[in-house]
Scaffold this active site. Sequence first.
Site, PDB file in Angstrom:
ATOM      1  NE  ARG A  57      -2.796  -1.335   3.349  1.00 50.58           N
ATOM      2  CZ  ARG A  57      -3.237  -0.991   4.555  1.00 50.58           C
ATOM      3  NH1 ARG A  57      -4.061   0.037   4.687  1.00 50.58           N
ATOM      4  NH2 ARG A  57      -2.863  -1.645   5.623  1.00 50.58           N
ATOM      5  CG  MET A  58       4.302   1.666   2.305  1.00 51.23           C
ATOM      6  SD  MET A  58       3.684   3.010   3.346  1.00 51.23           S
ATOM      7  CE  MET A  58       5.060   4.139   3.324  1.00 51.23           C
TER       8      MET A  58
END
Length: 256
Positions: free
Chosen positions: A15-16
């Site tokens: 998700r980064m």
Amino acid sequence: MATRILVLAAGKGTRMKSDLPKVAHKVAGVPMVRHVLAAAATLDPESVTVVIAPGEEGEQVRALLAGSERTVVQSQRLGTGHAVRCAAEGETFAAEDAVAVLYGDTPLLRPATIHAMLKALHEDPACAVVVMGFRPTDPGQYGRLVMDGPFLKEIVEFAEASPEQKAITLCNAGIMLFRGGPLAGLLAAIGNSNAKGEYYLTDAVAIARAEGHRCLVVEAEEEEVLGVNSRAELAQAEAIFQRRLRHNAMAQGVTM
């Protein structure tokens, strides 16, 4: 009683949206994993082991470490219980050692809270596990801490929780402290018969209770246990850290 530190830092952090490993992202100019190691260093540990991913991703994390830490590769991401098994493999823990399991993506962890967990373990010879808990504004999908009077009965993952358990507001922060003697047996007894097919370290609590040990909870502030899994959470952690720095500076006489 010697203190040993296991830091789990093999998470991919998809998700980064970044080529950098999650724990390599910086808060106040310092990689998150280094903040965690700095908090751990206040315990004057006998040893520090960092669990990393295989390949280039793991090498990037290894390059951020001070060099005194032992690194272990978790070749498959099979859950936190599996990660700790990897870290403990080849290690010999004395019966009274304190083994802390920390996470490389929690840069706001306060040393005082880890010390409080260590104190709780020291003061209760029948205690095998101390868990860090917190009471979030929105409990959401956090695992719940099911208490039995002053003692922790079990940790229930949200996906496995009943409606009654989901109503519990005391949640699992993930950080755990084990007494060295029972640790190997607890890890060996953890299975993966759950919705995700993973080895949950949290199952160690119910196993310890079944074996006659006591388990305790030390509560932390919500912001302290913020796990960074996205850019938004990274920005949130940065804001909190900068606020702490400003407050510390003003306490020393700086005007802002």
